[in-house]
Design an enzyme around this catalytic site. Structure first.
Site, PDB file in Angstrom:
ATOM      1  N   SER A 197       0.865  -1.183   0.000  1.00  7.21           N
ATOM      2  CA  SER A 197       0.000   0.000   0.000  1.00  7.21           C
ATOM      3  C   SER A 197       0.896   1.226   0.000  1.00  7.21           C
ATOM      4  CB  SER A 197      -0.883   0.010   1.255  1.00  7.21           C
ATOM      5  OG  SER A 197      -1.448   1.287   1.495  1.00  7.21           O
ATOM      6  N   TYR A 250      -1.973  -1.321  10.413  1.00 12.74           N
ATOM      7  CA  TYR A 250      -1.968  -1.439   8.951  1.00 12.74           C
ATOM      8  C   TYR A 250      -0.655  -0.915   8.371  1.00 12.74           C
ATOM      9  CZ  TYR A 250      -3.591  -1.020   4.112  1.00 12.74           C
ATOM     10  OH  TYR A 250      -3.715  -1.126   2.751  1.00 12.74           O
TER      11      TYR A 250
END
Length: 260
Positions: free
Chosen positions: A145, A158
């Site tokens: 990401s 995350y």
């Protein structure tokens, strides 16, 4: 440029929805045999399998939780039995977890994000590399990401998992390179998927999002899927141990376009 993957045996974890679905379908279109992994909702995985087969491809589905090492081992053993091994692995299974500042988050929920995003990817990569190294070919593609690079308040698990996955990619690439195996990361930015519908369906939130993207549009699943196919193909045969960002320039920090 030949991006065909005819005959390649591919596994996509988290392959039944969102980016995983798009990548599974793109791999099938490119000629790969596609194993669609899912944790729940077998009907979604079956639908993707059906689309690939209707288009003339070959696909299978397999239920497994990537945090369960025994289940992961069984999934790869199933591929050994059905296809004789694996050539391509896409680690796409992942969650972002509930939003909470680091000092207020639930430790169990924090740990769960790392178990899926990082440890799950490690477990699947370990099984894949144990097969790819002896055959001296194969590609592992980790879906990270932009948040492997950009901090994201409220989502420390995350960001930590994606940054960790980036370094895992580099280390595994260093280890596997001499054996003819590549390990690469693909980092999506803001992509239009059901999981973030609350953002792209709200005009105010979309306006804020566009201020972060130089290309001035939200990404589509196909943007990521096409890049995944390229990175998994021989067209990227000299690419390993790095992250390719598909983010419309988000990591170029457009807020600085007028100076700091």
């Amino acid at each position: 440029m030949d991006l065909k993957l005819a005959g390649k045996r591919a596994l996509v974890t988290g392959g039944s929805s969102g980016l995983g679905e798009g990548i599974s379908l793109a791999l099938g279109k490119a000629g790969a045999k596609v194993a669609v992994n899912y944790r729940s909702h077998p009907e979604a995985a079956d639908a993707i399998k059906g689309q690939i087969e209707t288009a003339g491809g070959e696909a299978t589905t397999f239920q497994a939780d990537v945090t369960d090492s025994a289940g992961v081992a069984a999934m790869f053993a199933h591929l050994d039995s059905q296809w004789g091994g694996i050539d391509l692995l896409v680690n796409c299974a992942g969650i972002d977890g509930p939003r909470a500042d680091s000092w207020e988050c639930d430790p169990d929920q924090w740990r769960r994000v790392l178990e899926i995003n990082l440890i799950g990817a490690f477990s699947c990569s370990r099984e894949a590399l144990r097969r790819m190294i002896p055959q001296k070919s194969g590609v592992v593609l980790n879906i990270t990401s932009v948040h492997e690079k950009i901090a994201w308040s409220g989502y420390s698990a995350y960001t930590a998992s994606k940054a960790g996955l980036s370094m895992l990619t580099k280390t595994m690439a260093q280890e596997a390179g001499p054996h003819g195996v590549r390990v690469v990361s693909l980092a999506p930015g803001a992509i239009r998927t059901p999981i973030n519908k609350s953002v792209w369906s709200d005009p105010a939130q979309m306006k804020d999002l566009m201020s972060k993207i130089p290309l001035d549009r939200i990404g589509e699943v196909d943007d990521v899927a096409k890049m995944a196919v390229m990175l998994l193909s021989d067209a990227a045969g000299y690419v390993t141990g790095t992250t390719v960002f598909v983010d419309g320039g988000m990591t170029d920090y457009p807020s600085f376009e007028q100076g700091g």
